[in-house]
Design a protein around this motif. Structure first.
Motif, short mmCIF file in Angstrom:
data_model
loop_
_atom_site.label_atom_id
_atom_site.label_comp_id
_atom_site.label_asym_id
_atom_site.label_seq_id
_atom_site.Cartn_x
_atom_site.Cartn_y
_atom_site.Cartn_z
N PRO A 112 0.81 -1.24 0.00
CA PRO A 112 0.00 0.00 0.00
C PRO A 112 0.83 1.28 0.00
CG PRO A 112 -0.89 -1.58 1.56
CD PRO A 112 0.42 -2.14 1.10
N ILE A 113 2.08 1.21 0.47
CA ILE A 113 2.90 2.43 0.53
C ILE A 113 3.72 2.65 -0.75
CG2 ILE A 113 3.07 2.31 3.04
CD1 ILE A 113 6.02 1.38 2.61
N ASP A 114 3.67 1.69 -1.67
CA ASP A 114 4.42 1.85 -2.92
C ASP A 114 3.79 2.94 -3.78
OD1 ASP A 114 6.30 -0.07 -2.32
OD2 ASP A 114 5.18 -1.69 -3.29
N PHE A 115 4.66 3.72 -4.43
CA PHE A 115 4.20 4.74 -5.37
C PHE A 115 4.65 4.30 -6.76
CE2 PHE A 115 3.81 8.75 -7.57
CZ PHE A 115 2.70 9.34 -6.97
N ILE A 116 3.68 3.95 -7.60
CA ILE A 116 3.97 3.33 -8.89
C ILE A 116 3.97 4.37 -10.00
CG2 ILE A 116 3.36 1.45 -10.47
CD1 ILE A 116 4.01 0.62 -7.54
N TRP A 117 5.03 4.36 -10.79
CA TRP A 117 5.16 5.23 -11.96
C TRP A 117 5.01 4.38 -13.21
CZ3 TRP A 117 5.75 10.50 -11.78
CH2 TRP A 117 6.02 11.05 -10.52
N ILE A 118 4.27 4.91 -14.18
CA ILE A 118 4.10 4.23 -15.46
C ILE A 118 4.93 4.94 -16.52
CG2 ILE A 118 2.47 3.76 -17.35
CD1 ILE A 118 2.17 1.86 -15.02
#
Length: 348
Positions: free
Chosen positions: A175-181
């Motif tokens: 839940p704390i991951d910040f995902i970049w595309i």
């Protein structure tokens, strides 16, 4: 895709389009049924035409030139609309035939390296050049072209939809991951080698998913091998996607652009249509598109500054108005942009 969007929205009561493509590509099935198209002999589904191509080569005749001459003689089109500068044969043949040329240029000078000097010289013989961003127009004017028009690239948001495929199940994000595309071809021009020094600067919870065809090159190999060695839980190359493309895209909270040069990327606009904030290096058209309400642009090769910008977007993520970003993206819609193109065509 850009050409498909144009052909779908062009007023065929005013303009009669014909399409010539060297390849029997998958987008032909999406082409409006009323548009006549021709496929190059090499990729024709007609075996006899493929054989005929070999016979033309045997007598030292360029099959593409032969086919285009034949089409031009039959249809007598007023203009050849050449989409992208990499259509080198089309330029050379149009000049030989004395056909008027409209060039739609999506490339910046780094991409010019894909063609020979003669192609650039022929490009500059176009009756009108249409640039997809201000920087592209400036490049053309720098070379002395006197009739350059701006038509920003655009996407058709009717194509942007989610299939709700459960693509997230292959990842073990917390839940704390910040995902970049990231999206687009995985290659040096798109900055594939930049992901490694960038990840070294980023907080550990920042992770990158790259959607797109993976090119077979040493530069791409460096990024993939180094990624597996040091960042196997933070960097994911998922390859080319089709029906579930936007489902992968939607895994990210924000969009990242690392290109060395990029004129006015469609993937950047797709991100905005999905309400994603954008971060990236100033590679060209991104600076013309991104304002402080939808993202942050930093100077090229400043990995520390870019990492800080990405972390700032994470910290202020809730402050980004997703609906504003989507509305902003709709300014560059297929209907309005095609009308602008029609106005350019009517002028000439």
């Amino acid at each position: 895709m850009q050409l498909l969007y144009i052909l779908e929205n062009l007023n065929v009561e005013k303009f009669e389009p014909y399409l010539f493509t060297r390849n029997d590509g998958s987008l032909l099935k999406d082409l409006p049924k009323y548009i006549k198209y021709f496929v190059g002999y090499k990729k024709s589904r007609n075996y006899l035409l493929r054989l005929f191509r070999l016979l033309l080569y045997a007598v030292n005749i360029n099959p593409v030139e032969f086919q285009l001459r034949k089409i031009q003689k039959r249809i007598k089109v007023d203009y050849w609309y050449i989409n992208t500068i990499v259509n080198r044969d089309a330029y050379a043949i149009a000049v030989k035939l004395g056909v008027k040329i409209i060039s739609h240029v999506h490339e910046m000078p780094l991409y010019y390296d894909m063609v020979k000097e003669k192609t650039i010289e022929n490009l500059l013989k176009s009756d009108v050049c249409i640039g997809c961003s201000k920087i592209v127009c400036q490049n053309l004017e720098d070379m002395g072209h006197k009739n350059v028009k701006l038509l920003n690239s655009f996407v058709d948001d009717r194509f942007i939809s989610l299939s709700h495929a459960k693509v997230n199940e292959q990842f073990n994000f917390s839940p704390i991951d910040f995902i970049w595309i990231m999206a687009g071809s995985v290659n040096a021009i798109k900055g594939v080698d930049f992901v490694i020094p960038l990840l070294k600067q980023l907080k550990l919870n920042h992770k990158i998913i790259w959607i797109g065809g993976i090119e077979d090159s040493g530069t791409t190999a460096y990024a993939r091998i180094a990624g597996k060695a040091a960042f196997k839980d933070r960097l994911f190359f998922v390859g080319r996607k089709s029906t579930d493309y936007y489902d992968y895209f939607n895994l990210g909270k924000a969009f990242l652009l690392l290109s060395r040069q990029d004129s006015f990327p469609l993937v950047m606009q797709e991100a905005a249509h999905l309400g994603k904030p954008i971060a990236g290096f100033n590679s060209g058209g991104i600076e013309e598109y991104v304002n402080d309400k939808i993202g942050i642009v930093v100077n090229q090769l400043s990995f520390t500054d870019l990492a800080k910008a990405m972390e700032k977007i994470e910290e202020n993520y809730e402050a980004y108005d997703k609906e504003y970003i989507k509305q902003y993206a709709r300014r560059f819609n297929a209907i309005n942009q095609t009308l602008k193109l029609q106005s350019i065509l009517e002028e000439i």
